[in-house]
Write a protein that holds these residues in place. Structure first.
Motif, PDB file in Angstrom:
ATOM      1  N   ILE A  64      34.060  52.527  21.841  1.00  0.00           N
ATOM      2  CA  ILE A  64      33.641  52.839  23.206  1.00  0.00           C
ATOM      3  C   ILE A  64      34.854  53.244  24.043  1.00  0.00           C
ATOM      4  O   ILE A  64      35.917  52.622  23.974  1.00  0.00           O
ATOM      5  CB  ILE A  64      32.953  51.613  23.837  1.00  0.00           C
ATOM      6  N   GLU A  65      34.663  54.278  24.844  1.00  0.00           N
ATOM      7  CA  GLU A  65      35.699  54.722  25.781  1.00  0.00           C
ATOM      8  C   GLU A  65      35.087  54.778  27.175  1.00  0.00           C
ATOM      9  O   GLU A  65      34.198  55.591  27.442  1.00  0.00           O
ATOM     10  CB  GLU A  65      36.244  56.095  25.386  1.00  0.00           C
ATOM     11  N   LEU A  66      35.553  53.900  28.054  1.00  0.00           N
ATOM     12  CA  LEU A  66      35.003  53.843  29.406  1.00  0.00           C
ATOM     13  C   LEU A  66      35.343  55.110  30.181  1.00  0.00           C
ATOM     14  O   LEU A  66      36.407  55.704  30.008  1.00  0.00           O
ATOM     15  CB  LEU A  66      35.553  52.635  30.155  1.00  0.00           C
ATOM     16  N   LEU A  67      34.441  55.501  31.054  1.00  0.00           N
ATOM     17  CA  LEU A  67      34.687  56.618  31.953  1.00  0.00           C
ATOM     18  C   LEU A  67      35.567  56.164  33.115  1.00  0.00           C
ATOM     19  O   LEU A  67      35.651  54.958  33.417  1.00  0.00           O
ATOM     20  CB  LEU A  67      33.360  57.156  32.481  1.00  0.00           C
ATOM     21  N   PRO A  68      36.252  57.099  33.778  1.00  0.00           N
ATOM     22  CA  PRO A  68      37.085  56.728  34.925  1.00  0.00           C
ATOM     23  C   PRO A  68      36.293  55.954  35.978  1.00  0.00           C
ATOM     24  O   PRO A  68      35.140  56.280  36.253  1.00  0.00           O
ATOM     25  CB  PRO A  68      37.546  58.094  35.469  1.00  0.00           C
ATOM     26  N   HIS A  69      36.917  54.941  36.538  1.00  0.00           N
ATOM     27  CA  HIS A  69      36.387  54.117  37.628  1.00  0.00           C
ATOM     28  C   HIS A  69      35.286  53.147  37.202  1.00  0.00           C
ATOM     29  O   HIS A  69      34.806  52.377  38.039  1.00  0.00           O
ATOM     30  CB  HIS A  69      35.842  54.981  38.782  1.00  0.00           C
ATOM     31  N   ALA A  70      34.881  53.160  35.937  1.00  0.00           N
ATOM     32  CA  ALA A  70      33.742  52.334  35.537  1.00  0.00           C
ATOM     33  C   ALA A  70      34.017  50.852  35.728  1.00  0.00           C
ATOM     34  O   ALA A  70      33.232  50.137  36.372  1.00  0.00           O
ATOM     35  CB  ALA A  70      33.362  52.624  34.086  1.00  0.00           C
ATOM     36  N   GLN A  71      35.089  50.364  35.164  1.00  0.00           N
ATOM     37  CA  GLN A  71      35.337  48.932  35.203  1.00  0.00           C
ATOM     38  C   GLN A  71      35.557  48.419  36.624  1.00  0.00           C
ATOM     39  O   GLN A  71      34.940  47.434  37.041  1.00  0.00           O
ATOM     40  CB  GLN A  71      36.540  48.574  34.336  1.00  0.00           C
ATOM     41  N   GLU A  72      36.420  49.087  37.380  1.00  0.00           N
ATOM     42  CA  GLU A  72      36.711  48.596  38.730  1.00  0.00           C
ATOM     43  C   GLU A  72      35.500  48.716  39.650  1.00  0.00           C
ATOM     44  O   GLU A  72      35.298  47.885  40.543  1.00  0.00           O
ATOM     45  CB  GLU A  72      37.917  49.323  39.331  1.00  0.00           C
ATOM     46  N   THR A  73      34.652  49.719  39.426  1.00  0.00           N
ATOM     47  CA  THR A  73      33.473  49.885  40.270  1.00  0.00           C
ATOM     48  C   THR A  73      32.446  48.800  40.001  1.00  0.00           C
ATOM     49  O   THR A  73      31.910  48.182  40.938  1.00  0.00           O
ATOM     50  CB  THR A  73      32.853  51.272  40.048  1.00  0.00           C
ATOM     51  N   VAL A  74      32.131  48.559  38.740  1.00  0.00           N
ATOM     52  CA  VAL A  74      31.175  47.493  38.426  1.00  0.00           C
ATOM     53  C   VAL A  74      31.700  46.155  38.920  1.00  0.00           C
ATOM     54  O   VAL A  74      30.957  45.350  39.494  1.00  0.00           O
ATOM     55  CB  VAL A  74      30.881  47.443  36.907  1.00  0.00           C
ATOM     56  N   ARG A  75      32.984  45.909  38.722  1.00  0.00           N
ATOM     57  CA  ARG A  75      33.572  44.635  39.168  1.00  0.00           C
ATOM     58  C   ARG A  75      33.472  44.483  40.685  1.00  0.00           C
ATOM     59  O   ARG A  75      33.132  43.409  41.194  1.00  0.00           O
ATOM     60  CB  ARG A  75      35.031  44.559  38.716  1.00  0.00           C
ATOM     61  N   ALA A  76      33.754  45.553  41.407  1.00  0.00           N
ATOM     62  CA  ALA A  76      33.721  45.490  42.874  1.00  0.00           C
ATOM     63  C   ALA A  76      32.298  45.254  43.380  1.00  0.00           C
ATOM     64  O   ALA A  76      32.080  44.422  44.275  1.00  0.00           O
ATOM     65  CB  ALA A  76      34.275  46.783  43.459  1.00  0.00           C
ATOM     66  N   VAL A  77      31.325  45.968  42.833  1.00  0.00           N
ATOM     67  CA  VAL A  77      29.944  45.806  43.282  1.00  0.00           C
ATOM     68  C   VAL A  77      29.416  44.423  42.912  1.00  0.00           C
ATOM     69  O   VAL A  77      28.652  43.800  43.666  1.00  0.00           O
ATOM     70  CB  VAL A  77      29.045  46.915  42.695  1.00  0.00           C
ATOM     71  N   ALA A  78      29.845  43.904  41.752  1.00  0.00           N
ATOM     72  CA  ALA A  78      29.383  42.593  41.286  1.00  0.00           C
ATOM     73  C   ALA A  78      29.859  41.455  42.185  1.00  0.00           C
ATOM     74  O   ALA A  78      29.276  40.369  42.167  1.00  0.00           O
ATOM     75  CB  ALA A  78      29.846  42.354  39.855  1.00  0.00           C
ATOM     76  N   GLU A  79      30.890  41.682  42.966  1.00  0.00           N
ATOM     77  CA  GLU A  79      31.383  40.635  43.867  1.00  0.00           C
ATOM     78  C   GLU A  79      30.435  40.385  45.032  1.00  0.00           C
ATOM     79  O   GLU A  79      30.442  39.302  45.619  1.00  0.00           O
ATOM     80  CB  GLU A  79      32.771  41.021  44.395  1.00  0.00           C
ATOM     81  N   THR A  80      29.616  41.369  45.364  1.00  0.00           N
ATOM     82  CA  THR A  80      28.765  41.242  46.556  1.00  0.00           C
ATOM     83  C   THR A  80      27.275  41.420  46.276  1.00  0.00           C
ATOM     84  O   THR A  80      26.450  41.082  47.129  1.00  0.00           O
ATOM     85  CB  THR A  80      29.185  42.288  47.608  1.00  0.00           C
ATOM     86  N   HIS A  81      26.930  41.960  45.100  1.00  0.00           N
ATOM     87  CA  HIS A  81      25.540  42.263  44.802  1.00  0.00           C
ATOM     88  C   HIS A  81      25.182  41.828  43.384  1.00  0.00           C
ATOM     89  O   HIS A  81      26.057  41.653  42.535  1.00  0.00           O
ATOM     90  CB  HIS A  81      25.270  43.769  44.937  1.00  0.00           C
ATOM     91  N   ARG A  82      23.906  41.675  43.149  1.00  0.00           N
ATOM     92  CA  ARG A  82      23.435  41.458  41.790  1.00  0.00           C
ATOM     93  C   ARG A  82      23.544  42.790  41.056  1.00  0.00           C
ATOM     94  O   ARG A  82      23.078  43.825  41.550  1.00  0.00           O
ATOM     95  CB  ARG A  82      21.983  40.987  41.802  1.00  0.00           C
ATOM     96  N   VAL A  83      24.143  42.797  39.870  1.00  0.00           N
ATOM     97  CA  VAL A  83      24.302  44.041  39.125  1.00  0.00           C
ATOM     98  C   VAL A  83      23.595  43.928  37.774  1.00  0.00           C
ATOM     99  O   VAL A  83      23.660  42.895  37.105  1.00  0.00           O
ATOM    100  CB  VAL A  83      25.784  44.422  38.930  1.00  0.00           C
ATOM    101  N   LEU A  84      22.918  45.008  37.402  1.00  0.00           N
ATOM    102  CA  LEU A  84      22.160  45.068  36.161  1.00  0.00           C
ATOM    103  C   LEU A  84      22.610  46.267  35.343  1.00  0.00           C
ATOM    104  O   LEU A  84      23.003  47.293  35.904  1.00  0.00           O
ATOM    105  CB  LEU A  84      20.664  45.218  36.447  1.00  0.00           C
ATOM    106  N   LEU A  85      22.537  46.145  34.040  1.00  0.00           N
ATOM    107  CA  LEU A  85      22.685  47.289  33.160  1.00  0.00           C
ATOM    108  C   LEU A  85      21.288  47.665  32.691  1.00  0.00           C
ATOM    109  O   LEU A  85      20.578  46.850  32.104  1.00  0.00           O
ATOM    110  CB  LEU A  85      23.563  46.957  31.960  1.00  0.00           C
TER     111      LEU A  85
END
Length: 235
Positions: free
Chosen positions: A103-124
């Motif tokens: 797997i190769e993450l796309l740019p901004h994927a990790q930091e974006t999911v992490r940032a949104v997860a701090e304030t909201h419920r996040v689902l895949l």
């Protein structure tokens, strides 16, 4: 989490939203064209393969396995049942390589999911082969960030409504983020949520659809890194 907030839950698509996927299909399709170069023009072969994939979604679902079976079916058709066994073997091996590709993450994927997860419920929320999607999620390093994972056979307004009711406060307080207008954006909006389109350079033809540009719940981002600001503004 307060239900007074307008937006409480954010769903992320997986393939070509968080990590690369379509480019591996394109590389395999190029190899497919090379193997059958004596039997069909590449453009004609691509059309025949796409027709087979459309026919077979209801039988095999989405993902590598259905793609490989569609390639084999197309090879049999264009060679009038004379495709060499060695070609079929190479197509099977190509599919196995795709299922094992790191797997190769796309740019901004990790930091974006992490940032949104701090304030909201996040689902895949993804579709495709169960084992392959589970493998990719495990390798991505993002698994611990999600409050829920849903691997579905098809993304429809009804499936989004059920998922957001099960994991959140309903679709009206939910957002779906992805690179497919057909699967990620349009049905999420029809379910009552927000649909956020993040374009990817390569998108499977079957996933194309007209953008609901006039709908107030539609948003298009240049890249995933700008999502946290949009989430904050809508919350």
């Amino acid at each position: 989490m307060s239900t007074d907030r307008k937006l409480t839950t954010v769903g992320f698509d997986a393939d070509d939203t968080l990590w690369h996927n379509e480019r591996f299909f394109r590389l395999t399709q190029d190899r497919f064209a090379e193997l059958l170069t004596d039997h069909a023009d590449p453009d004609h072969l691509a059309e025949r393969l796409l027709e087979a994939e459309r026919r077979n979604i209801g039988h095999y679902g989405y993902g590598v396995k259905g793609f490989v079976l569609s390639m084999i079916e197309t090879a049999i058709e264009v060679t009038k049942d004379r495709v060499p066994a060695s070609v079929i073997r190479e197509l099977i091996e190509a599919g196995q390589d795709m299922l094992a590709h790191p797997i190769e993450l796309l740019p901004h994927a990790q930091e974006t999911v992490r940032a949104v997860a701090e304030t909201h419920r996040v689902l895949l929320i993804t579709k495709g082969d169960l084992l392959d999607q589970e493998r990719k999620l495990a390798q991505s390093g993002l698994g611990d960030l999600f409050d829920g994972v849903e691997i579905v056979s098809e993304k429809t307004p009804a499936s989004y409504a059920a998922i957001f009711a099960r994991h959140g406060h309903g679709a009206e307080q939910a957002m779906m983020v992805g690179n497919s207008m057909r699967s990620d954006v349009v049905p999420a909006i029809k379910a009552g949520g927000w649909g956020v389109y993040v374009p990817h350079g390569l998108t499977w033809e079957i996933e194309h659809a007209e953008a609901p540009a006039q709908d107030p719940r539609f948003h298009e981002l240049q890249h995933l890194g700008t999502l946290p600001a949009l989430v904050e503004r809508l919350s």
